[in-house]
Design an enzyme around this catalytic site. Sequence first.
Site, mmCIF file in Angstrom:
data_model
loop_
_atom_site.group_PDB
_atom_site.id
_atom_site.type_symbol
_atom_site.label_atom_id
_atom_site.label_comp_id
_atom_site.label_asym_id
_atom_site.label_seq_id
_atom_site.Cartn_x
_atom_site.Cartn_y
_atom_site.Cartn_z
ATOM 1 C CD GLU A 158 -2.066 -4.552 11.651
ATOM 2 O OE1 GLU A 158 -0.788 -5.065 11.601
ATOM 3 O OE2 GLU A 158 -2.165 -4.007 10.243
ATOM 4 N N GLY A 186 -4.771 -2.240 5.355
ATOM 5 C CA GLY A 186 -3.923 -3.234 4.817
ATOM 6 C C GLY A 186 -4.880 -4.302 5.082
ATOM 7 N NE ARG A 187 -6.304 -3.940 10.842
ATOM 8 C CZ ARG A 187 -5.452 -2.599 11.340
ATOM 9 N NH1 ARG A 187 -4.316 -2.216 10.410
ATOM 10 N NH2 ARG A 187 -6.132 -1.434 12.123
ATOM 11 C CE LYS A 240 -3.342 1.687 2.957
ATOM 12 N NZ LYS A 240 -4.537 2.060 4.019
ATOM 13 C CD GLU A 259 9.023 -6.160 7.335
ATOM 14 O OE1 GLU A 259 8.881 -4.841 6.765
ATOM 15 O OE2 GLU A 259 8.908 -6.798 7.998
ATOM 16 C CE LYS A 297 6.301 -1.893 10.000
ATOM 17 N NZ LYS A 297 5.241 -0.526 9.554
ATOM 18 C CG HIS A 309 -4.267 -35.728 16.807
ATOM 19 N ND1 HIS A 309 -4.926 -37.559 17.478
ATOM 20 C CD2 HIS A 309 -6.119 -36.109 15.824
ATOM 21 C CE1 HIS A 309 -5.984 -37.760 16.959
ATOM 22 N NE2 HIS A 309 -6.979 -37.043 16.117
HETATM 23 O O1 F6P Z 1 3.087 -4.029 9.966
HETATM 24 C C1 F6P Z 1 2.394 -3.000 10.055
HETATM 25 C C2 F6P Z 1 1.635 -3.578 7.941
HETATM 26 O O2 F6P Z 1 1.468 -1.421 8.631
HETATM 27 C C3 F6P Z 1 0.122 -3.905 7.878
HETATM 28 O O3 F6P Z 1 -1.108 -2.720 8.636
HETATM 29 C C4 F6P Z 1 0.852 -3.819 6.440
HETATM 30 O O4 F6P Z 1 -0.368 -4.863 6.059
HETATM 31 C C5 F6P Z 1 1.261 -3.901 5.858
HETATM 32 O O5 F6P Z 1 2.545 -3.551 7.938
HETATM 33 C C6 F6P Z 1 2.425 -4.201 5.502
HETATM 34 O O6 F6P Z 1 2.132 -2.529 3.707
HETATM 35 P P1 F6P Z 1 2.671 -2.068 3.389
HETATM 36 O O7 F6P Z 1 0.623 -2.974 2.467
HETATM 37 O O8 F6P Z 1 2.261 -0.357 2.884
HETATM 38 O O9 F6P Z 1 3.267 -2.632 2.101
#
Ligand code: F6P
Length: 548
Positions: free
Chosen positions: A355, A269-270, A209, A215, A514, A386
């Site tokens: 979250e 995002g979620r 987003k 990452e 972060k 199990h």
């Molecule tokens: O770790 C938090 C967060 O902001 C989430 O809410 C989001 O889904 C994720 O990081 C990834 O963010 P982006 O889509 O901006 O890479």
Amino acid sequence: MALQTINPTTTEAWKKLQEHFITVQTKHLKDLFSEHPERVEDMSIKWEDFFVDYSKNRITSTTKAHLIELANEVQLKDAMAKYFGGDVINQTEGREVLHTALRNPEGAEVIVNGINVMPEIFEVKLKIKNFSDQIIDGTLTGHSGKPFTDVVNIGIGGSDLGPAMVVDALSYYQNHLTPHFVSNVDGDHVNEVIKNLNPETTLFVIVSKTFTTQETLSNANTIREWFLSHAPQNAISQHFVAVSTNIEKVKAFGIDEQNIFPMWNWVGGRFSLWSAVGLSISLSVGYENYDALLLGAHKMDQHFRTEPFESNIPVITGLLSVWYNNFFNSESEAIIPYSQYLNQFATYLQQGIMESNGKGIDRNGDKIDYQTGTIIWGEPGTNSQHAFFQLIHQGTKLIPAEFIGFAKSLHGNQDHQDKLMSNFFAQTEALMNGKTEDTVISELKAQGHSQETIEKLTPFKVFDGNRPTTTILINKLTPESLGKLIAMYEHRIFVQGIVWNIFSYDQFGVELGKQLANTILEELNAENVINNHDESTQSLIDHYNSLK
Ligand code: F6P
């Protein structure tokens, strides 16, 4: 308009619930059933292909009435109108919360800043359709003219968990494209994925987003480097597409404008799998199935908006969660899908639920002195039986569990399906009824044990029961029913956030780690390390540096 800021513990309903709890907590579910012959009738909801049985919960009709009163007192209805109506209910980030608009039918109207956003949504949906159709039918190929065989989604959090869970859940409906998901900044993750890929026939979908996430950008860079070691620079445009709100950053990464699928700030995002973030879903199961997923979610939206609270699935199940969390002081809830396809479901829900509602400051900006944010965990049955069911049955903690099952199996092996579902039904029955001392003794006698052994073993073999469960029985796992199920949990998150008087749609709690990681990263690569940490952290960093 802003959301109300009502502390739930100051409501009349809360006080009633507190008093009422004293009598309910000592009652056994078995007695609640015998005292209320129409219990199942009164405490279940049949809606479309869903049968939600919440009668095995530690509630009475009075509990339900008080919980609904609580929802009314915190003005849930008013909050729902603001949520669907596009008010800025994500107040701390100054945003609307409009993932529901993404699954509206064409022709609906949702106004953001004076503009109806529905035409833009349908423009992007058409782009998703055209692109996935052409990748699937081979009209669009890799740089050497070969059709695509693999799709790699590069993203994390909401840009990974939703698409990954849905693609896995709908694998029965998948086409020939093999899906992959790279999320962790752990380089072993990306290397494990790319080691078997053919760069000529792989499509990369970078989903972020913000397009600033460490990452995702690290993985995207590593993949691009790997790709360019096998393909010419101009092949990027055929193999890389992106989903983002940050068009400038995507272009700077080297992705053609026509390969960008936009999304909007009013999609959290979620909650974003309904947007172009779901591109890998559409690629994997085809646009029609992707659209059926959205249709299912829309149907649940309608149910949530229009159904009276008494028979409203997200409202009732959301309030039940409040009941256990705030009155029984339950520490967590288990979600157990009896379908291997839903293997990633609990993991996905963890982000959505935790979250969103893992907050300790209320909508007035004050510190909260009651419990919020349920802890969610789970694994599919029967595997989980199990693994951790022992603790749910006989442990010291009260863990309300939600059982999700499907009447029909997809591959149609009735023998397996009956075995699976007999376990599904048996577990909720066992958790409710338990096993009495008398039954244990007669069983041990029948097995021929001595009196001494019977006396010794009996306490260990007794099950108190009275462990609450909710059962969601759905006809069949289809894109549409999955859409309904996911949307049900989304609305529950909303209901609980309103009751707890918190802001469910920001996530400042993920920022601190972060920030510190960025500082430490700089230090790890600096010539002269500045010792600026507590002793424990510093000694760990020193140890790492000495080994690397
Ligand atoms: O770790 C938090 C967060 O902001 C989430 O809410 C989001 O889904 C994720 O990081 C990834 O963010 P982006 O889509 O901006 O890479």
